[in-house]
Design a protein around this motif. Structure first.
Motif, PDB file in Angstrom:
ATOM      1  N   LEU A 442       0.836  -1.190   0.000  1.00 26.41           N
ATOM      2  CA  LEU A 442       0.000   0.000   0.000  1.00 26.41           C
ATOM      3  C   LEU A 442       0.875   1.246   0.000  1.00 26.41           C
ATOM      4  O   LEU A 442       1.670   1.463   0.924  1.00 26.41           O
ATOM      5  CB  LEU A 442      -0.917   0.010   1.230  1.00 26.41           C
ATOM      6  CG  LEU A 442      -1.792   1.261   1.393  1.00 26.41           C
ATOM      7  CD1 LEU A 442      -2.761   1.388   0.226  1.00 26.41           C
ATOM      8  CD2 LEU A 442      -2.525   1.244   2.731  1.00 26.41           C
ATOM      9  N   GLN A 443       0.731   2.043  -1.037  1.00 25.16           N
ATOM     10  CA  GLN A 443       1.402   3.337  -1.110  1.00 25.16           C
ATOM     11  C   GLN A 443       0.329   4.412  -1.003  1.00 25.16           C
ATOM     12  O   GLN A 443      -0.658   4.394  -1.740  1.00 25.16           O
ATOM     13  CB  GLN A 443       2.162   3.476  -2.429  1.00 25.16           C
ATOM     14  CG  GLN A 443       3.295   2.481  -2.607  1.00 25.16           C
ATOM     15  CD  GLN A 443       4.401   2.682  -1.596  1.00 25.16           C
ATOM     16  OE1 GLN A 443       4.861   3.797  -1.371  1.00 25.16           O
ATOM     17  NE2 GLN A 443       4.821   1.600  -0.953  1.00 25.16           N
ATOM     18  N   TRP A 444       0.505   5.380  -0.101  1.00 28.17           N
ATOM     19  CA  TRP A 444      -0.559   6.330   0.163  1.00 28.17           C
ATOM     20  C   TRP A 444      -0.002   7.722   0.431  1.00 28.17           C
ATOM     21  O   TRP A 444       1.178   7.898   0.771  1.00 28.17           O
ATOM     22  CB  TRP A 444      -1.415   5.885   1.358  1.00 28.17           C
ATOM     23  CG  TRP A 444      -0.590   5.602   2.604  1.00 28.17           C
ATOM     24  CD1 TRP A 444      -0.072   4.400   2.992  1.00 28.17           C
ATOM     25  CD2 TRP A 444      -0.170   6.560   3.588  1.00 28.17           C
ATOM     26  NE1 TRP A 444       0.647   4.530   4.157  1.00 28.17           N
ATOM     27  CE2 TRP A 444       0.596   5.837   4.552  1.00 28.17           C
ATOM     28  CE3 TRP A 444      -0.363   7.920   3.762  1.00 28.17           C
ATOM     29  CZ2 TRP A 444       1.162   6.464   5.660  1.00 28.17           C
ATOM     30  CZ3 TRP A 444       0.200   8.543   4.872  1.00 28.17           C
ATOM     31  CH2 TRP A 444       0.945   7.814   5.795  1.00 28.17           C
ATOM     32  N   VAL A 445      -0.881   8.722   0.276  1.00 30.02           N
ATOM     33  CA  VAL A 445      -0.577  10.092   0.647  1.00 30.02           C
ATOM     34  C   VAL A 445      -1.866  10.715   1.169  1.00 30.02           C
ATOM     35  O   VAL A 445      -2.954  10.460   0.637  1.00 30.02           O
ATOM     36  CB  VAL A 445      -0.028  10.893  -0.559  1.00 30.02           C
ATOM     37  CG1 VAL A 445      -0.993  10.875  -1.731  1.00 30.02           C
ATOM     38  CG2 VAL A 445       0.285  12.332  -0.163  1.00 30.02           C
ATOM     39  N   THR A 446      -1.764  11.480   2.231  1.00 25.94           N
ATOM     40  CA  THR A 446      -2.921  12.170   2.783  1.00 25.94           C
ATOM     41  C   THR A 446      -2.492  13.557   3.230  1.00 25.94           C
ATOM     42  O   THR A 446      -1.296  13.791   3.481  1.00 25.94           O
ATOM     43  CB  THR A 446      -3.523  11.384   3.971  1.00 25.94           C
ATOM     44  OG1 THR A 446      -4.727  12.024   4.413  1.00 25.94           O
ATOM     45  CG2 THR A 446      -2.539  11.305   5.133  1.00 25.94           C
ATOM     46  N   GLY A 447      -3.432  14.496   3.311  1.00 27.90           N
ATOM     47  CA  GLY A 447      -3.004  15.840   3.669  1.00 27.90           C
ATOM     48  C   GLY A 447      -4.150  16.804   3.889  1.00 27.90           C
ATOM     49  O   GLY A 447      -5.330  16.486   3.723  1.00 27.90           O
ATOM     50  N   LEU A 448      -3.756  18.034   4.237  1.00 25.41           N
ATOM     51  CA  LEU A 448      -4.668  19.151   4.446  1.00 25.41           C
ATOM     52  C   LEU A 448      -4.212  20.302   3.564  1.00 25.41           C
ATOM     53  O   LEU A 448      -3.002  20.500   3.361  1.00 25.41           O
ATOM     54  CB  LEU A 448      -4.667  19.588   5.910  1.00 25.41           C
ATOM     55  CG  LEU A 448      -5.103  18.559   6.951  1.00 25.41           C
ATOM     56  CD1 LEU A 448      -4.864  19.098   8.360  1.00 25.41           C
ATOM     57  CD2 LEU A 448      -6.568  18.193   6.760  1.00 25.41           C
ATOM     58  N   PHE A 449      -5.182  21.071   3.066  1.00 28.21           N
ATOM     59  CA  PHE A 449      -4.883  22.184   2.164  1.00 28.21           C
ATOM     60  C   PHE A 449      -5.642  23.415   2.630  1.00 28.21           C
ATOM     61  O   PHE A 449      -6.836  23.342   2.949  1.00 28.21           O
ATOM     62  CB  PHE A 449      -5.308  21.816   0.731  1.00 28.21           C
ATOM     63  CG  PHE A 449      -5.194  22.939  -0.255  1.00 28.21           C
ATOM     64  CD1 PHE A 449      -3.972  23.284  -0.814  1.00 28.21           C
ATOM     65  CD2 PHE A 449      -6.327  23.653  -0.651  1.00 28.21           C
ATOM     66  CE1 PHE A 449      -3.876  24.319  -1.733  1.00 28.21           C
ATOM     67  CE2 PHE A 449      -6.242  24.687  -1.573  1.00 28.21           C
ATOM     68  CZ  PHE A 449      -5.009  25.021  -2.113  1.00 28.21           C
ATOM     69  N   PHE A 450      -4.938  24.558   2.686  1.00 29.86           N
ATOM     70  CA  PHE A 450      -5.543  25.833   3.071  1.00 29.86           C
ATOM     71  C   PHE A 450      -5.122  26.888   2.055  1.00 29.86           C
ATOM     72  O   PHE A 450      -3.945  27.002   1.715  1.00 29.86           O
ATOM     73  CB  PHE A 450      -5.092  26.262   4.470  1.00 29.86           C
ATOM     74  CG  PHE A 450      -5.364  25.247   5.541  1.00 29.86           C
ATOM     75  CD1 PHE A 450      -6.577  25.233   6.215  1.00 29.86           C
ATOM     76  CD2 PHE A 450      -4.412  24.303   5.872  1.00 29.86           C
ATOM     77  CE1 PHE A 450      -6.835  24.295   7.198  1.00 29.86           C
ATOM     78  CE2 PHE A 450      -4.653  23.361   6.853  1.00 29.86           C
ATOM     79  CZ  PHE A 450      -5.864  23.352   7.523  1.00 29.86           C
ATOM     80  N   PHE A 451      -6.092  27.664   1.600  1.00 25.16           N
ATOM     81  CA  PHE A 451      -5.804  28.692   0.592  1.00 25.16           C
ATOM     82  C   PHE A 451      -6.664  29.909   0.875  1.00 25.16           C
ATOM     83  O   PHE A 451      -7.840  29.791   1.249  1.00 25.16           O
ATOM     84  CB  PHE A 451      -6.111  28.162  -0.807  1.00 25.16           C
ATOM     85  CG  PHE A 451      -5.955  29.187  -1.897  1.00 25.16           C
ATOM     86  CD1 PHE A 451      -4.718  29.464  -2.444  1.00 25.16           C
ATOM     87  CD2 PHE A 451      -7.060  29.883  -2.372  1.00 25.16           C
ATOM     88  CE1 PHE A 451      -4.573  30.413  -3.441  1.00 25.16           C
ATOM     89  CE2 PHE A 451      -6.935  30.833  -3.372  1.00 25.16           C
ATOM     90  CZ  PHE A 451      -5.682  31.095  -3.911  1.00 25.16           C
ATOM     91  N   GLU A 452      -6.070  31.103   0.681  1.00 25.44           N
ATOM     92  CA  GLU A 452      -6.830  32.337   0.833  1.00 25.44           C
ATOM     93  C   GLU A 452      -6.310  33.354  -0.171  1.00 25.44           C
ATOM     94  O   GLU A 452      -5.099  33.484  -0.388  1.00 25.44           O
ATOM     95  CB  GLU A 452      -6.717  32.891   2.244  1.00 25.44           C
ATOM     96  CG  GLU A 452      -7.568  34.137   2.487  1.00 25.44           C
ATOM     97  CD  GLU A 452      -7.603  34.569   3.946  1.00 25.44           C
ATOM     98  OE1 GLU A 452      -7.559  35.788   4.193  1.00 25.44           O
ATOM     99  OE2 GLU A 452      -7.655  33.693   4.827  1.00 25.44           O
ATOM    100  N   GLU A 453      -7.252  34.085  -0.781  1.00 19.85           N
ATOM    101  CA  GLU A 453      -6.895  35.136  -1.737  1.00 19.85           C
ATOM    102  C   GLU A 453      -7.675  36.392  -1.397  1.00 19.85           C
ATOM    103  O   GLU A 453      -8.891  36.338  -1.169  1.00 19.85           O
ATOM    104  CB  GLU A 453      -7.204  34.703  -3.165  1.00 19.85           C
ATOM    105  CG  GLU A 453      -6.767  35.732  -4.214  1.00 19.85           C
ATOM    106  CD  GLU A 453      -7.076  35.281  -5.634  1.00 19.85           C
ATOM    107  OE1 GLU A 453      -6.426  35.791  -6.555  1.00 19.85           O
ATOM    108  OE2 GLU A 453      -7.969  34.437  -5.818  1.00 19.85           O
ATOM    109  N   ASN A 454      -6.976  37.517  -1.358  1.00 22.82           N
ATOM    110  CA  ASN A 454      -7.589  38.820  -1.084  1.00 22.82           C
ATOM    111  C   ASN A 454      -7.376  39.712  -2.300  1.00 22.82           C
ATOM    112  O   ASN A 454      -6.238  39.925  -2.721  1.00 22.82           O
ATOM    113  CB  ASN A 454      -6.967  39.461   0.165  1.00 22.82           C
ATOM    114  CG  ASN A 454      -7.132  38.595   1.392  1.00 22.82           C
ATOM    115  OD1 ASN A 454      -6.252  37.799   1.710  1.00 22.82           O
ATOM    116  ND2 ASN A 454      -8.244  38.727   2.081  1.00 22.82           N
TER     117      ASN A 454
END
Length: 908
Positions: A442-454
């Motif tokens: 089993l090869q895996w990747v997991t994560g969190l992503f945060f983005f903001e634009e003003n």
């Protein structure tokens, strides 16, 4: 489902059988052919062999990009199957289409359909694709939904530019120079400095200057001459042939042009539209204190000081027009009455004069552009155990754009321009990943992503005779959060299962934004003593041109028309489920189903109040507030594509032939379409077309907003075949063949907005009448824009081995694209609706085009210097990237004519 997949599976099986048969034949042939080098990609957030990656992906090296004269993302479309890129000159931005899906809303309200990433970090503004590409390791163009791993707006694909990283092993560098026609000069440079055994710096830059390839003129006869120099404004009176005088008079219809028609002034190509004046540099550092830890940080700066882009006339279509007099009689090219229509009697030369072609343009507003993009990118990786790694990608970007451009270009009677005033977009993103690194099943990747634009968007539109509009959107924000996971499990040694999921929540909000107006009925809020206390001196050319150049850039003179406070929130789910199977060590087949989502959005808020058509007063309710008759500006929902895809990747002929083929079917729902939408908002008194004086008649004025709606479903299917073949040790052949079929399959009612005045032969007021039901058309069965059915790209090179190891390599690239459409209207399919006798003159058909690039490169025996001669667009094809209709012609940004030169490179 079986019917959908039957054809793709049949083709995949046939390709597999062919590959196995070819492998079997290769077993009986001498192994004398060269072996293709392995290509490593990061399409699955980890390094994998291109031929082992179950995704349709095209990889371009820096050497290939330089050879083809490609300096930014907008020029790579000919190298990628089923990819098409057009240009919106008013926004200085590319419109990227992949597999028939695109987004034409490239304002701060819109989102692209094809995600752009720099070193894996999302770039939100489409203008970022205009930045120079230099010192790159490779460019990866992934096709099909990439939502589970790459997230934002990778509905149908993703472009990832991977730059070269500092190297601690050696001091090295290079310097390249390119010279060409149109006074083209380009310089590239790189220096790599190992500071210690664990830390290195890398600096690189690119500078490009080129004169305009347009035949440009400044026209002092147009209404707005405030931006022209004194010598142009005081150009001598026209002394040419009387029959050509009318070509200039049309720009002075308000006074007949009988006296005082002035000569046009030839523009200086160095600072005219479609020139190039840009530079970029990057400083990067890489720290690797151990084998388990690395940290890469880069700062990049891009500056574009060119004049921007200008649309020109499609003269081939203009030549189909028929000239008539005021009584409707046909006229020939000399202006004499003819018994029959005379095609070509009202073409480009009637608009711009004898000898005019698709590169001729007259303006009264010189182009000005100040586009600045700054990026900081960081990639940190820590292999904290034998089986797992932590990755943190962070990015910060700031884009600032000041722009001014002529929008009518002397084509229409009305003098129009657009401007942006330090429009600023600031974004930051953070992605945290955990990845498996062991050799387990089993090869895996997991994560969190945060983005903001003003966003702080300041800009406006000028109707120089009548009014000006200002867009004051000082606080538009976008926030996005996501969690994702994807893994591949080895069911057997040859069979692998991939599953991925991503949850995303988006928020878009406008606080305090306004659309504002300045016209002769509004007070001058800053300087009431000017213009008789009016903001705008309508129909007074002398008073208008006495205003300062920056007069309309000051939002303090305007009156608010809309209050754009609005907020929208959406959450959506992306998934991927796929299988791939290794038929042999050299052949893999794969199939998957995945969806892609383009975010929902918000629109400008337009309010129509109750108004007395005679007194033009607004009645109030019991609270003393104006009574709202109608309100526009609601949010629109995300659009979704579900794709079923199967394919094969194989190495043949002792690894000298690399073949990839894929077949896909996409179901596209909640289609987002952005158009200029006319709305009735206010009442006004009509004016005489000759004098501009009020007639006493009351008319309802349409207020036009650029608005996006969810309005349809489409089906998309296609085939993509890519190949790379080392024919011999000295011959290389590569390229692709692709097929694309797109169709709108739902009832799709839309008010016609392409060349409406000319095709329907109606007045402008009727063409923007929201209640004119004769213009409402069902577009079911139409093709999607920028979707050529067939396309082909072939590259061939031969290496001549010279004395002591030097080489001489001639090469040729041939690219062909079938015809397609500029717009969603497909006008040739609706000719029964039109009143025009020459609908082909206003067609939105984009003709097929063949493009040939070629060159010859000498590389010294020491391999540290090279010299190359090149010729791009060798057959001198004229291609329009966008086919906007109206003002009696089809117009858009035009391709560069034949471009040739030499480039030299030195490495140390």
């Amino acid at each position: 489902m079986k019917q959908l997949l039957r054809s793709p599976l049949t083709l995949a099986i046939a390709l597999v059988n062919a590959s196995l048969a070819t492998n079997a034949m290769a077993q009986n042939t001498p192994k004398s052919k060269p072996v293709l080098e392995e290509i490593v990609v990061t399409a699955t957030k980890r390094e994998t062999n291109l031929m082992d990656t179950p995704i349709a992906i095209t990889v371009m090296t820096e050497e290939a990009l330089v050879q083809q004269g490609i300096a930014n993302v907008k020029d790579i479309d000919k190298l990628v199957p089923n990819m098409d890129i057009t240009i919106d000159s008013s926004q200085s931005a590319p419109v990227i289409s992949m597999r028939g899906v695109r987004s034409t809303n490239i304002t701060e309200l819109g989102d692209p359909a094809v995600g752009l990433h720099l070193d894996g970090i999302y770039s939100p503004r489409p203008q970022g694709a205009m930045a120079l590409m230099f010192d790159v390791e490779r460019v990866e163009a992934q096709r099909g939904p990439q939502g589970t791993l790459f997230g934002r707006n990778s509905t149908v694909g993703n472009i990832n530019i991977i730059t070269k990283r500092p190297d601690t092993q050696e001091l090295a560098g290079s310097l390249g120079v390119e010279l060409g026609n149109f006074n083209h000069r380009q310089v590239r440079g790189v220096i790599n400095v190992p500071v210690t055994d664990t830390f290195a710096l890398r600096g690189s830059f690119m500078v490009e200057e080129r004169d305009s390839y347009l035949n440009g003129y400044y026209d002092p006869n147009q209404w707005d001459t405030r931006y022209l120099s004194e010598d142009i404004r005081n150009a001598p009176l026209y002394t040419g042939a009387e029959e050509d005088k009318s070509l200039i008079q049309r720009a002075r219809w308000w006074d007949g042009g009988a006296d005082g028609v002035q000569e046009l002034v030839k523009a200086d190509e160095a600072d005219f539209y479609n020139n190039s004046d840009q530079y970029s540099f990057r400083l990067a550092g890489q720290w690797e204190p151990s084998e388990d830890f690395s940290w890469y940080v880069a700062y990049e700066h891009f500056q574009d000081d060119s004049a921007g882009s200008a649309d020109t006339i499609d003269c081939d279509k203009a030549a189909l027009r028929v000239r008539t007099d005021e009584d409707g009689n046909y006229l020939d090219a000399s202006g004499n009455i003819s018994a029959t229509p005379v095609p070509g009697s009202d073409g480009c030369e009637r608009i711009y004069g004898p000898g005019a072609d698709s590169y001729t343009v007259n303006v009264s507003v010189p182009g000005e552009q100040d586009l600045n993009i700054q990026n900081v990118r960081s990639n940190l990786r820590w292999d904290f155990s034998d089986s797992m790694a932590f990755v943190y990608n962070a990015g910060w970007a700031k884009q600032t754009r000041t722009q001014m451009s002529d929008q009518d270009r002397g084509i229409t009677d009305w003098d129009m321009s657009i401007f942006f005033r330090e429009a600023t977009f600031v974004s930051h993103s953070h992605e945290l990943q955990l990845q498996s690194t062991d050799a387990g099943p089993l090869q895996w990747v997991t994560g969190l992503f945060f983005f903001e634009e003003n966003n702080d968007m300041q800009g406006g539109w000028m109707n120089s005779m009548a009014s000006a509009d200002y867009w004051n959107q000082s606080d538009r924000t976008l926030a996005s959060q996501a969690a994702f996971a994807q893994g591949t499990y080895d069911i057997t040694e040859r069979l692998h299962l991939t599953a991925g999921y991503r949850y995303t929540r988006d928020t878009k909000e406008d606080v305090g934004g306004h659309n504002m107006s300045c016209n002769d009925s509004n007070p001058n809020l800053l300087e009431p003593e000017l213009n008789g206390n009016a903001c705008f001196p309508s129909w007074d050319r002398e008073a208008f041109n006495s205003l300062p150049q920056d007069y309309f850039w000051n939002k303090g003179i305007y009156t608010s028309v809309t209050n754009n406070d609005i907020k929208g929130e959406w959450d959506y789910h992306n998934y991927r489920l796929g299988l791939d199977y290794d038929l042999s060590d050299d052949t893999m087949i794969f199939a998957y189903v995945a969806n892609g989502t383009k975010s929902g959005g918000i629109g400008d808020v337009v309010v129509q109040y109750e108004q007395d058509p005679i007194t033009t007063e607004y009645p109030l309710d019991e609270n003393g507030e104006r009574i709202v008759k109608k309100r526009w500006g609601n949010t629109y929902e995300p659009e979704e594509v579900i794709t079923y895809e199967t394919g094969v990747k194989t190495d043949l002929l002792d690894n000298s032939l690399r073949l990839s083929a894929t077949v896909f079917y996409s179901d596209y729902s909640d289609m987002q379409v952005a158009t200029s939408k006319p709305l009735f908002v206010t009442y006004s008194f009509e004016r005489d077309g000759e004098t501009g004086e009020e007639t006493g008649e009351i008319s309802a004025d349409p207020f036009t907003v650029f608005q996006t709606d969810n309005i349809g479903k489409a089906e998309i299917k296609g085939v993509e075949i890519e190949f790379d073949w080392a024919l011999t040790e000295n011959d290389r052949l590569n390229g692709y063949v692709s097929y694309l079929d797109t169709k709108i399959v739902s009832d799709f009612y839309q008010q016609w907005t392409h060349a409406t005045v000319d095709l329907f032969e109606i007045e402008h007021a009727d063409s923007v009448d929201p209640e004119n039901t004769a213009l409402t058309t069902n577009l079911k069965g139409n093709e999607l824009p920028s979707s050529p059915k067939y396309s082909l790209n072939i590259n061939y090179s031969h290496t001549f081995d010279l004395h002591r190891g030097a080489t001489l390599v001639p090469w040729v690239n041939v690219s062909w694209k079938d015809k397609s459409y500029y717009s969603i209207f497909n006008s040739e399919k609706h000719e029964d609706l039109f009143a025009s006798e020459t609908p082909d003159a206003f067609s939105d058909t984009r003709e097929s085009v063949t493009n040939v690039n070629l060159g010859i490169k000498y590389t010294a025996a020491s391999d540290n210097w090279s010299l190359e001669a090149f010729c791009n667009n060798a057959t001198d094809e004229t291609e329009f990237y966008w086919g906007g209709g109206g003002d009696g012609v089809i117009k858009g940004p035009v391709s560069m004519p034949r471009f040739y030169g030499i480039r030299a490179n030195y490495r140390f």
